[in-house]
Design a protein around this motif. Structure first.
Motif, PDB file in Angstrom:
ATOM      1  N   GLY A  22       0.525  10.601 -26.394  1.00  0.00           N
ATOM      2  CA  GLY A  22       0.380   9.502 -26.686  1.00  0.00           C
ATOM      3  C   GLY A  22      -0.945   9.302 -25.173  1.00  0.00           C
ATOM      4  O   GLY A  22      -1.238   8.027 -24.969  1.00  0.00           O
ATOM      5  N   LEU A  23       0.258  10.410 -24.051  1.00  0.00           N
ATOM      6  CA  LEU A  23      -0.927   9.874 -22.740  1.00  0.00           C
ATOM      7  C   LEU A  23      -2.189  10.022 -22.446  1.00  0.00           C
ATOM      8  O   LEU A  23      -2.545  10.833 -23.441  1.00  0.00           O
ATOM      9  CB  LEU A  23      -0.321  10.609 -21.763  1.00  0.00           C
ATOM     10  CG  LEU A  23       1.582  10.121 -21.580  1.00  0.00           C
ATOM     11  CD1 LEU A  23       2.390  10.748 -20.138  1.00  0.00           C
ATOM     12  CD2 LEU A  23       1.306   8.840 -20.901  1.00  0.00           C
ATOM     13  N   MET A  24      -2.768   9.529 -21.290  1.00  0.00           N
ATOM     14  CA  MET A  24      -4.126   9.932 -21.343  1.00  0.00           C
ATOM     15  C   MET A  24      -4.021  11.076 -20.274  1.00  0.00           C
ATOM     16  O   MET A  24      -3.841  10.152 -19.219  1.00  0.00           O
ATOM     17  CB  MET A  24      -4.927   8.867 -21.231  1.00  0.00           C
ATOM     18  CG  MET A  24      -5.700   8.180 -22.318  1.00  0.00           C
ATOM     19  SD  MET A  24      -6.714   6.777 -21.438  1.00  0.00           S
ATOM     20  CE  MET A  24      -5.576   5.607 -20.806  1.00  0.00           C
ATOM     21  N   LEU A  25      -4.689  12.915 -20.515  1.00  0.00           N
ATOM     22  CA  LEU A  25      -4.382  13.341 -18.797  1.00  0.00           C
ATOM     23  C   LEU A  25      -5.446  14.052 -18.752  1.00  0.00           C
ATOM     24  O   LEU A  25      -6.646  14.085 -19.961  1.00  0.00           O
ATOM     25  CB  LEU A  25      -2.940  14.407 -19.509  1.00  0.00           C
ATOM     26  CG  LEU A  25      -1.298  13.548 -20.010  1.00  0.00           C
ATOM     27  CD1 LEU A  25      -0.918  14.483 -20.290  1.00  0.00           C
ATOM     28  CD2 LEU A  25      -1.388  12.479 -18.589  1.00  0.00           C
ATOM     29  N   GLY A  26      -5.253  14.443 -17.792  1.00  0.00           N
ATOM     30  CA  GLY A  26      -6.362  15.521 -17.039  1.00  0.00           C
ATOM     31  C   GLY A  26      -6.282  16.896 -17.549  1.00  0.00           C
ATOM     32  O   GLY A  26      -4.952  17.371 -17.396  1.00  0.00           O
ATOM     33  N   VAL A  57     -11.883  10.101 -22.293  1.00  0.00           N
ATOM     34  CA  VAL A  57     -11.475   8.720 -22.906  1.00  0.00           C
ATOM     35  C   VAL A  57     -12.169   7.873 -21.613  1.00  0.00           C
ATOM     36  O   VAL A  57     -12.573   6.826 -21.999  1.00  0.00           O
ATOM     37  CB  VAL A  57     -10.104   8.268 -23.046  1.00  0.00           C
ATOM     38  CG1 VAL A  57      -9.810   8.071 -24.261  1.00  0.00           C
ATOM     39  CG2 VAL A  57      -9.559   8.965 -21.991  1.00  0.00           C
ATOM     40  N   GLU A  58     -12.612   9.240 -20.239  1.00  0.00           N
ATOM     41  CA  GLU A  58     -13.527   8.344 -19.290  1.00  0.00           C
ATOM     42  C   GLU A  58     -13.155   9.623 -18.268  1.00  0.00           C
ATOM     43  O   GLU A  58     -12.571  10.923 -18.913  1.00  0.00           O
ATOM     44  CB  GLU A  58     -12.358   7.486 -18.209  1.00  0.00           C
ATOM     45  CG  GLU A  58     -11.616   7.426 -17.917  1.00  0.00           C
ATOM     46  CD  GLU A  58     -10.241   6.475 -17.186  1.00  0.00           C
ATOM     47  OE1 GLU A  58     -10.685   6.449 -16.360  1.00  0.00           O
ATOM     48  OE2 GLU A  58     -10.214   5.908 -17.089  1.00  0.00           O
ATOM     49  N   ASP A  59     -13.593   9.467 -17.947  1.00  0.00           N
ATOM     50  CA  ASP A  59     -14.027  11.254 -16.882  1.00  0.00           C
ATOM     51  C   ASP A  59     -13.044  11.877 -16.517  1.00  0.00           C
ATOM     52  O   ASP A  59     -11.870  11.343 -15.830  1.00  0.00           O
ATOM     53  CB  ASP A  59     -15.510  10.975 -15.576  1.00  0.00           C
ATOM     54  CG  ASP A  59     -15.336  11.760 -14.533  1.00  0.00           C
ATOM     55  OD1 ASP A  59     -15.851  13.332 -15.407  1.00  0.00           O
ATOM     56  OD2 ASP A  59     -15.711  11.645 -13.733  1.00  0.00           O
ATOM     57  N   GLY A  60     -12.894  12.900 -16.852  1.00  0.00           N
ATOM     58  CA  GLY A  60     -11.651  13.930 -16.834  1.00  0.00           C
ATOM     59  C   GLY A  60     -10.264  13.687 -17.302  1.00  0.00           C
ATOM     60  O   GLY A  60      -9.762  13.823 -17.022  1.00  0.00           O
TER      61      GLY A  60
END
Length: 84
Positions: A22-26, A57-60
């Protein structure tokens, strides 16, 4: 059982499993957690986005989509999907 497509590689499964939390990761964080190269993760993320398994979701930063979760659960046959 997960139903793979010819375009999929083992790294795709690793990436999706990491993002399943569930995390947003690069790409760098994914690569470190999956013991993969950053460049390979970056390349695979582009493909996973095209097949809507992952969204940017966003840059990177990326996160898994409902389609990606369904594939991990064995509910979707990836060979039947077309890229957007």
């Amino acid at each position: 059982m997960r139903k793979r497509a010819d375009w999929m590689v083992k790294a795709d499964e690793i990436i999706l499993e990491i993002l399943e939390g569930g995390l947003m990761l690069g790409p760098t964080a994914i690569a470190k957690n999956g013991d993969l190269s950053r460049q390979h993760v970056t390349n695979r993320l582009s493909i996973l986005v095209a097949y809507e398994f992952v969204e940017r979701v966003e840059d990177g930063y990326y996160r898994i989509t409902d389609r990606g979760r369904l594939w991990l659960e064995g509910e979707i046959d990836a060979s039947e999907l077309e890229p957007k």
